[in-house]
Design an enzyme around this catalytic site. Structure first.
Site, PDB file in Angstrom:
ATOM      1  N   ILE A 290       2.357  14.339  -5.855  1.00 58.94           N
ATOM      2  CA  ILE A 290       1.671  13.159  -5.350  1.00 58.94           C
ATOM      3  C   ILE A 290       1.990  11.961  -6.237  1.00 58.94           C
ATOM      4  O   ILE A 290       1.736  11.980  -7.449  1.00 58.94           O
ATOM      5  CB  ILE A 290       0.137  13.364  -5.329  1.00 58.94           C
ATOM      6  CG1 ILE A 290      -0.233  14.576  -4.455  1.00 58.94           C
ATOM      7  CG2 ILE A 290      -0.566  12.095  -4.861  1.00 58.94           C
ATOM      8  CD1 ILE A 290      -0.073  14.361  -2.984  1.00 58.94           C
ATOM      9  N   GLU A 291       2.551  10.921  -5.649  1.00 59.23           N
ATOM     10  CA  GLU A 291       2.733   9.652  -6.346  1.00 59.23           C
ATOM     11  C   GLU A 291       1.831   8.658  -5.637  1.00 59.23           C
ATOM     12  O   GLU A 291       2.163   8.144  -4.569  1.00 59.23           O
ATOM     13  CB  GLU A 291       4.193   9.218  -6.313  1.00 59.23           C
ATOM     14  CG  GLU A 291       4.543   8.203  -7.402  1.00 59.23           C
ATOM     15  CD  GLU A 291       4.369   6.774  -6.956  1.00 59.23           C
ATOM     16  OE1 GLU A 291       3.283   6.210  -7.223  1.00 59.23           O
ATOM     17  OE2 GLU A 291       5.296   6.232  -6.358  1.00 59.23           O
TER      18      GLU A 291
END
Length: 489
Positions: free
Chosen positions: A237-238
């Site tokens: 997850i960014e």
């Protein structure tokens, strides 16, 4: 008579004009599952090519992007409204990352020997990395080339097939990338496109992919994780950021002011690792603020940066500015009238309370708060007092490395803006509400591979421990050996 219903579609709009620049299918869950099934077959072929075969084909794709860069930049400009120079910058960085991933995949992921230790010295130990299979990539709209290719390039170089769902605001960019890949690699559907809204992205998380790489808001990232958890599908997850910039008393103030203006206002502030908060040593505060305001006055929306790509973000920016002013903050530039129908004027805010929305929440617009601090200890404490932890910047001639190490972020630039994003060998990612996992660099390649440990017996062990024929004499000998090796504190 049977009624035939046309498949659902959506339009991609130019945010500067609302002109329709393309119409795309809203792919159903069944269509997404079919794409993933095709990708699973293609993944076996792609993996079988080995590092050299994949590098050669990725080189073809890279060359096509480089040759047709102006064409891609035009698509980016149409769908985001950003100036041609900004579009070119993200394409250039994406090409650099693609080149690095293809070139270094073997070195990072190839077999490596490990020491087996004294007790198992008869073994040859090694570790290697195998492709995961199919990676689902859900991309953002703010950097529709650079950001998703930070996952796509590394996933492909590691030997995976990819199903790519671009943002509904930039489907044309996604289509251009997938189409040019298919021209470079026509044999199998190694990189496929699915388009649609949030439901299509949710379907991708449930379609049997081996990992999801998501870039977007923390709120949406949590939804992606929840959906992926149903099948224990791993995710990287960014998410968002509220990135600080620190200015020490010995900083180059012109360079720091220029970095602040660029970091805060480029791409209309729609940068996850952009500068949103600045903490300045009290001895240089007034001079620094004056330089920022002077430089920011020369920045013109529509010329130097584009419109807000997502119309709903205008309300967020307006709310943050109004809250800051209502809580006693001052707008040295911009302010409550800065938010227009499509564009937002550069806004510089000072004296904003640390518990205000403009300091605590991600604004994702061309605004910046600047606060005076007594020293860098206070600056670090306030910079770290955030649920986010993506990027950060430090301007200091003497203490840059020290301050960078103290900041609770995934990456820090010293005396330059956002430099970590352009260095392909460095990992990129955050912590807290900024997400987890890493793209780019060796860590980015390993993110899309699984380690395989192998122990091979070279000759029978002189002291056999893993057998029911083990004797009391052997046990006594091992006890003495371990006591001699490890018994001294």
């Amino acid at each position: 008579m049977t009624t035939v219903h046309a498949p659902a579609t959506f339009d991609s709009l130019n945010p500067a004009t609302d002109a329709v620049v393309g119409t795309y299918a809203v792919h159903s869950a069944e269509q997404v599952e079919a794409a993933v099934a095709r990708a699973k077959e293609a993944a076996d072929w792609w993996a079988s090519l080995g590092f050299a075969g994949r590098a050669e084909r990725l080189g073809r794709w890279r060359a096509a992007i480089a040759r047709r860069m102006s064409e891609l930049c035009a698509v980016v400009g149409e769908e985001t409204g950003k100036p041609a120079g900004d579009a070119q910058l993200e394409v250039v960085l994406a090409i650099e990352h693609l080149a690095w991933a293809a070139k270094n995949a073997r070195k990072v992921l190839g077999p490596r020997r490990r020491m087996p230790g004294l007790l198992l010295s008869n073994q040859a130990a090694s570790v290697e990395y195998h492709p995961l299979g199919v990676i689902g990539v859900i991309g953002p709209w703010n950097y529709p080339v650079y950001t998703p290719l930070g996952s796509v390039s590394y996933a492909l170089a590691a030997g995976n097939a990819v199903v790519f769902k671009p943002s509904e605001y930039t489907p044309g960019v996604g289509k251009w990338l997938v189409d040019t890949f298919a021209e470079a690699v026509p044999e199998r559907p190694v990189l496929q496109l699915v388009t649609g809204l949030g439901e299509t992205g949710a379907a991708l998380t449930r379609a049997g992919v081996d990992k999801i790489a998501f870039t977007g808001s923390a709120a949406t990232g949590k939804k992606v994780m929840a959906a992926a958890a149903e099948t224990l599908t791993p995710v990287v997850i960014e998410a968002g950021g509220k990135d600080p910039l620190l200015v020490d008393e010995d900083a180059d103030l012109d360079a720091a002011a220029d970095a602040t203006v660029w970091g805060a206002f480029s791409n209309a502030g729609q940068t996850c690792a952009g500068v949103e908060r600045v903490y300045v040593h009290q001895r240089v505060y007034d001079e620094f603020v004056a330089k920022v305001v002077d430089k920011a006055r020369r920045v013109e929306p529509g010329r130097d940066y584009g419109p807000m790509t997502m119309p709903a973000q205008l309300d967020v920016v307006r709310r943050h500015i109004e809250d800051a002013l209502a809580r006693g903050g001052k707008a040295l530039l911009g302010g409550k009238d800065a938010v227009g129908a499509r564009f937002v004027e550069p806004t510089v805010l000072v004296d904003v309370p640390e518990d205000s929305a403009a300091v605590r929440e991600e604004t994702f617009g061309p605004t910046v708060t600047i606060a005076k601090v007594a020293d860098m200890d206070e600056a670090v404490a306030k910079a770290n007092d955030s649920t986010y932890g993506l990027g950060s910047t430090v301007f200091s001639k003497q203490r840059g490395m020290e301050l960078a190490r103290r900041l609770r972020t995934g990456q820090t630039a010293i005396n330059a803006p956002l430099s970590f994003a352009g260095i392909a060998s460095l990992p990129f990612g955050g912590l807290g509400d900024s997400g987890f996992g890493r793209i780019h660099g060796p860590e980015g390649l390993r993110e899309f591979a699984r380690p395989k440990a192998i122990a091979r017996q070279r000759f029978p062990a002189p002291i056999a421990l893993t057998t029911f024929a083990r004797s009391k004499t052997t046990e006594a000998l091992v006890g003495k050996l371990i006591a001699k090796l490890h018994g001294r504190g």
